[in-house]
Scaffold this motif. Structure first.
Motif, PDB file in Angstrom:
ATOM      1  N   VAL A  11      -5.359 -18.250  -5.926  1.00  0.00           N
ATOM      2  CA  VAL A  11      -3.910 -17.676  -5.814  1.00  0.00           C
ATOM      3  C   VAL A  11      -3.183 -19.163  -6.364  1.00  0.00           C
ATOM      4  O   VAL A  11      -3.370 -20.258  -5.731  1.00  0.00           O
ATOM      5  CB  VAL A  11      -3.708 -17.694  -4.380  1.00  0.00           C
ATOM      6  N   GLN A  12      -2.185 -18.776  -7.176  1.00  0.00           N
ATOM      7  CA  GLN A  12      -1.209 -20.089  -7.607  1.00  0.00           C
ATOM      8  C   GLN A  12       0.075 -19.874  -6.743  1.00  0.00           C
ATOM      9  O   GLN A  12       0.517 -19.075  -6.410  1.00  0.00           O
ATOM     10  CB  GLN A  12      -0.941 -19.585  -9.218  1.00  0.00           C
ATOM     11  N   VAL A  13       0.198 -21.290  -6.352  1.00  0.00           N
ATOM     12  CA  VAL A  13       1.340 -21.384  -5.236  1.00  0.00           C
ATOM     13  C   VAL A  13       2.377 -22.534  -5.696  1.00  0.00           C
ATOM     14  O   VAL A  13       1.895 -23.522  -6.287  1.00  0.00           O
ATOM     15  CB  VAL A  13       0.837 -21.803  -4.023  1.00  0.00           C
ATOM     16  N   GLY A  14       3.622 -22.030  -5.819  1.00  0.00           N
ATOM     17  CA  GLY A  14       4.758 -22.932  -6.232  1.00  0.00           C
ATOM     18  C   GLY A  14       5.013 -23.821  -5.319  1.00  0.00           C
ATOM     19  O   GLY A  14       4.443 -23.975  -4.219  1.00  0.00           O
ATOM     20  N   PRO A  30      -6.871 -12.756  -4.452  1.00  0.00           N
ATOM     21  CA  PRO A  30      -7.288 -13.863  -5.496  1.00  0.00           C
ATOM     22  C   PRO A  30      -6.138 -14.063  -6.522  1.00  0.00           C
ATOM     23  O   PRO A  30      -5.852 -14.959  -6.981  1.00  0.00           O
ATOM     24  CB  PRO A  30      -8.612 -13.889  -5.848  1.00  0.00           C
ATOM     25  N   GLU A  31      -5.779 -12.774  -7.038  1.00  0.00           N
ATOM     26  CA  GLU A  31      -4.725 -12.614  -8.432  1.00  0.00           C
ATOM     27  C   GLU A  31      -3.578 -12.500  -7.851  1.00  0.00           C
ATOM     28  O   GLU A  31      -2.961 -11.505  -8.153  1.00  0.00           O
ATOM     29  CB  GLU A  31      -5.734 -11.310  -9.098  1.00  0.00           C
ATOM     30  N   VAL A  32      -3.093 -13.529  -7.258  1.00  0.00           N
ATOM     31  CA  VAL A  32      -1.739 -13.566  -6.816  1.00  0.00           C
ATOM     32  C   VAL A  32      -0.859 -14.704  -7.387  1.00  0.00           C
ATOM     33  O   VAL A  32      -1.617 -15.863  -7.160  1.00  0.00           O
ATOM     34  CB  VAL A  32      -1.492 -13.324  -5.460  1.00  0.00           C
ATOM     35  N   THR A  33       0.356 -14.879  -7.694  1.00  0.00           N
ATOM     36  CA  THR A  33       0.947 -15.713  -8.089  1.00  0.00           C
ATOM     37  C   THR A  33       2.213 -15.866  -7.114  1.00  0.00           C
ATOM     38  O   THR A  33       2.704 -14.872  -6.871  1.00  0.00           O
ATOM     39  CB  THR A  33       1.427 -16.134  -9.536  1.00  0.00           C
ATOM     40  N   ILE A  34       2.396 -16.927  -6.365  1.00  0.00           N
ATOM     41  CA  ILE A  34       3.522 -17.247  -5.587  1.00  0.00           C
ATOM     42  C   ILE A  34       4.647 -18.277  -6.031  1.00  0.00           C
ATOM     43  O   ILE A  34       4.152 -19.409  -6.279  1.00  0.00           O
ATOM     44  CB  ILE A  34       2.964 -17.624  -4.084  1.00  0.00           C
ATOM     45  N   ASP A  56     -13.861  -3.953 -10.761  1.00  0.00           N
ATOM     46  CA  ASP A  56     -14.148  -3.653 -12.355  1.00  0.00           C
ATOM     47  C   ASP A  56     -13.591  -2.498 -12.788  1.00  0.00           C
ATOM     48  O   ASP A  56     -13.640  -1.984 -14.039  1.00  0.00           O
ATOM     49  CB  ASP A  56     -15.696  -4.213 -12.851  1.00  0.00           C
ATOM     50  N   GLN A  57     -13.198  -1.393 -11.794  1.00  0.00           N
ATOM     51  CA  GLN A  57     -12.911  -0.393 -12.287  1.00  0.00           C
ATOM     52  C   GLN A  57     -11.336   0.157 -12.109  1.00  0.00           C
ATOM     53  O   GLN A  57     -10.679   1.127 -12.182  1.00  0.00           O
ATOM     54  CB  GLN A  57     -13.531   0.963 -11.411  1.00  0.00           C
ATOM     55  N   SER A  58     -10.668  -0.936 -11.479  1.00  0.00           N
ATOM     56  CA  SER A  58      -9.370  -0.945 -11.119  1.00  0.00           C
ATOM     57  C   SER A  58      -8.371  -1.468 -12.347  1.00  0.00           C
ATOM     58  O   SER A  58      -8.579  -2.213 -12.973  1.00  0.00           O
ATOM     59  CB  SER A  58      -9.167  -1.736  -9.837  1.00  0.00           C
ATOM     60  N   PRO A  59      -7.212  -0.547 -12.520  1.00  0.00           N
ATOM     61  CA  PRO A  59      -6.142  -0.972 -13.361  1.00  0.00           C
ATOM     62  C   PRO A  59      -5.349  -2.216 -12.865  1.00  0.00           C
ATOM     63  O   PRO A  59      -4.570  -2.534 -14.084  1.00  0.00           O
ATOM     64  CB  PRO A  59      -5.432   0.218 -13.504  1.00  0.00           C
ATOM     65  N   PHE A  60      -5.729  -2.766 -11.755  1.00  0.00           N
ATOM     66  CA  PHE A  60      -4.796  -3.762 -10.964  1.00  0.00           C
ATOM     67  C   PHE A  60      -4.858  -5.239 -11.913  1.00  0.00           C
ATOM     68  O   PHE A  60      -6.230  -5.341 -12.242  1.00  0.00           O
ATOM     69  CB  PHE A  60      -4.982  -3.818  -9.633  1.00  0.00           C
ATOM     70  N   GLU A  61      -3.935  -5.792 -12.292  1.00  0.00           N
ATOM     71  CA  GLU A  61      -4.095  -6.791 -13.038  1.00  0.00           C
ATOM     72  C   GLU A  61      -3.810  -8.118 -12.041  1.00  0.00           C
ATOM     73  O   GLU A  61      -4.186  -9.009 -11.871  1.00  0.00           O
ATOM     74  CB  GLU A  61      -3.246  -6.881 -14.230  1.00  0.00           C
ATOM     75  N   HIS A  62      -2.507  -7.972 -11.385  1.00  0.00           N
ATOM     76  CA  HIS A  62      -2.028  -9.245 -10.802  1.00  0.00           C
ATOM     77  C   HIS A  62      -0.679  -8.962  -9.814  1.00  0.00           C
ATOM     78  O   HIS A  62      -0.072  -7.818 -10.062  1.00  0.00           O
ATOM     79  CB  HIS A  62      -1.323 -10.147 -11.912  1.00  0.00           C
ATOM     80  N   VAL A  63      -0.460  -9.765  -8.955  1.00  0.00           N
ATOM     81  CA  VAL A  63       0.872  -9.632  -8.205  1.00  0.00           C
ATOM     82  C   VAL A  63       1.672 -10.906  -8.301  1.00  0.00           C
ATOM     83  O   VAL A  63       0.866 -12.005  -8.033  1.00  0.00           O
ATOM     84  CB  VAL A  63       0.605  -9.121  -6.819  1.00  0.00           C
ATOM     85  N   LYS A  76       3.274  -5.433   3.769  1.00  0.00           N
ATOM     86  CA  LYS A  76       2.329  -5.396   2.967  1.00  0.00           C
ATOM     87  C   LYS A  76       2.638  -5.223   1.449  1.00  0.00           C
ATOM     88  O   LYS A  76       3.739  -4.541   1.040  1.00  0.00           O
ATOM     89  CB  LYS A  76       1.324  -4.168   3.041  1.00  0.00           C
ATOM     90  N   VAL A  77       2.350  -5.997   0.533  1.00  0.00           N
ATOM     91  CA  VAL A  77       2.802  -5.776  -1.017  1.00  0.00           C
ATOM     92  C   VAL A  77       1.315  -5.570  -1.666  1.00  0.00           C
ATOM     93  O   VAL A  77       0.470  -6.417  -1.740  1.00  0.00           O
ATOM     94  CB  VAL A  77       3.264  -7.261  -1.456  1.00  0.00           C
ATOM     95  N   LEU A  78       1.349  -4.221  -2.054  1.00  0.00           N
ATOM     96  CA  LEU A  78       0.029  -3.772  -2.654  1.00  0.00           C
ATOM     97  C   LEU A  78       0.390  -3.428  -4.158  1.00  0.00           C
ATOM     98  O   LEU A  78       1.198  -2.344  -4.454  1.00  0.00           O
ATOM     99  CB  LEU A  78      -0.326  -2.710  -1.462  1.00  0.00           C
ATOM    100  N   GLY A  79      -0.130  -4.025  -4.934  1.00  0.00           N
ATOM    101  CA  GLY A  79       0.039  -3.807  -6.406  1.00  0.00           C
ATOM    102  C   GLY A  79      -0.753  -2.762  -6.903  1.00  0.00           C
ATOM    103  O   GLY A  79      -2.041  -2.333  -6.430  1.00  0.00           O
TER     104      GLY A  79
END
Length: 122
Positions: A11-14, A30-34, A56-63, A76-79
């Motif tokens: 997770v990338q945190v500002g 894990p694939e979240v940027t704050i 590996d079958q999901s079209p999700f990329e990132h939040v 809940k923030v669900l991408g």
């Protein structure tokens, strides 16, 4: 004191992240940027809405959570497919279930979350 907080190393945190009430019970995928100056209250989840599908079958990329966002308790923030963005200055209300990207300085509430107003304090 155990915090019951899950924030993976990816997770990338500002700067100036505030975990109100220690972010107790918060789970972040894990694939979240704050962004900078974000406030996250307890029992918040940031992840993907198709968690039942193998990754590996999901079209999700990132939040991507923008700067100055407030995530109130239990929301809940669900991408979904691609990148889901919570615009800078946006508020996600308590127990809201946000399934879409937002604009900037918006207020979202409900399940599913819907736009209910705009911030005027910024």
């Amino acid at each position: 004191m155990p915090l019951n907080l899950s924030v993976p190393a990816g997770v990338q945190v500002g700067s100036d992240l505030t975990l109100v009430h220690y972010g107790f019970g918060t789970v972040i995928y894990p694939e979240v940027t704050i962004g900078d100056r974000v406030r996250i209250y307890h029992q918040v989840t940031i992840g993907r809405k198709d968690a039942h599908v193998p990754r590996d079958q999901s079209p999700f990329e990132h939040v991507k959570i923008g700067d100055d966002v407030v995530l109130f308790p239990g929301c809940k923030v669900l991408g979904g497919a691609g990148v889901t963005r919570v615009g800078s200055g946006t508020i996600v209300g308590a127990n809201a279930v946000l399934l879409n990207s937002t604009g900037e300085n918006e207020i979202w509430a409900g399940n599913p979350a819907r736009l209910v107003g705009h911030r005027t304090d910024r």
